[in-house]
Design a protein around this motif. Structure first.
Motif: not given
Length: 261
Positions: A67-72, A80-85, A40-47, A111-117
């Motif tokens: 470092v490259g970051v891509f989306k299909p 199956d929504k994905r993000i490629y790094v 979902n969009a919430g997970q996408e925003e967090l990533i 800086n990564g606290k919202a994701y890491l924790d």
């Protein structure tokens, strides 16, 4: 006296060669492709926030650039929504040491606290996978695409070719290197970022590579030119290289606004 002169000369020669040896050691022979599968969009925003504000800056501080970051291309409509790094590494040690280094990086953790924790029942992804790749000999370093247009309009093509057996797979790798397929792609202007053998992943034996284009029309035009190229016709007709791919996958990607490639 003669032996002393020879010893002095040897020291002098070795000191002259040191810069060249050091330069060669700075090659980037490995890549990791990390794939985040989310719902979902919430997970996408967090990533996205984690990658943009925490992971990429931390890797840059540790000497890992581009470092490259891509989306299909079809990410919004896919189940199956994905993000490629895509991360370039100078060695396997740099790859294996990275988690520990990140854990000690205070800025990364803040800086990564919202994701890491995040809570266990609010995970930022369904699953995450890692593909570790060794660069081909003929292209040991990542190359940045020579494109002039805006990042948001570009199309990146990630391809994987799985072999039916280890031996047949080795022939496909040879086809890219000594067979001349890499030089063919270069002559036709495919703007390859990397070519490499998967040495750890869920699909093996397997090779992967990434090419880049200014837009989808340019991508289609390049492949149309490739298919009718006389050199390709001759190469693909050789019995030695036939039946070397049992499964291939093509993933068309758009770079994110914060991608460094």
């Amino acid at each position: 006296m003669k032996l002393k002169f020879i010893a002095t000369l040897a020291v002098l020669i070795s000191s002259i060669c040191i810069p060249q040896v050091f330069s060669q050691s700075k090659k980037t022979p490995f890549y990791e492709i990390k794939v985040y599968h989310f719902e979902n969009a919430g997970q996408e925003e967090l990533i996205d926030n984690y990658l943009k504000n925490a992971l990429l800056p931390a890797m840059n501080r540790k000497g890992i650039k581009n470092v490259g970051v891509f989306k299909p291309v079809n990410n919004n409509t896919s189940e199956d929504k994905r993000i490629y790094v895509l991360v370039p590494f100078k060695s396997t040690k740099q790859f294996t040491d990275m988690p520990e280094q990140l854990a000690k990086d205070a800025m990364y953790n803040e800086n990564g606290k919202a994701y890491l924790d995040v809570a266990y029942n609010k995970a930022p992804y369904k699953r995450m996978e890692s593909i570790f790749i060794k660069a081909f000999d003929l292209m040991p370093n990542m190359e940045l695409p020579a494109l002039k247009n805006e990042l948001s309009k570009r199309v990146y093509e990630l391809r994987s070719y799985e072999g039916p057996t280890e031996k047949m797979y080795t022939r496909k790798v040879e086809m890219f290197n000594t067979g001349g397929e890499i030089s063919l792609f270069k002559r036709l202007g495919f703007n390859a970022v990397f070519y490499g053998s998967v040495i750890a992943g869920s699909r093996m034996p397997n090779l992967m590579y990434m090419t880049t284009f200014e837009d989808m029309a340019a991508r289609d035009e390049h492949w149309n030119t490739f298919r009718v190229d006389e050199e390709w016709k001759k190469l693909s007709a050789m019995d030695y290289y036939k039946n070397t791919v049992s499964r291939n996958e093509t993933i068309l990607l758009n770079p994110t606004g914060y991608s460094q490639i």
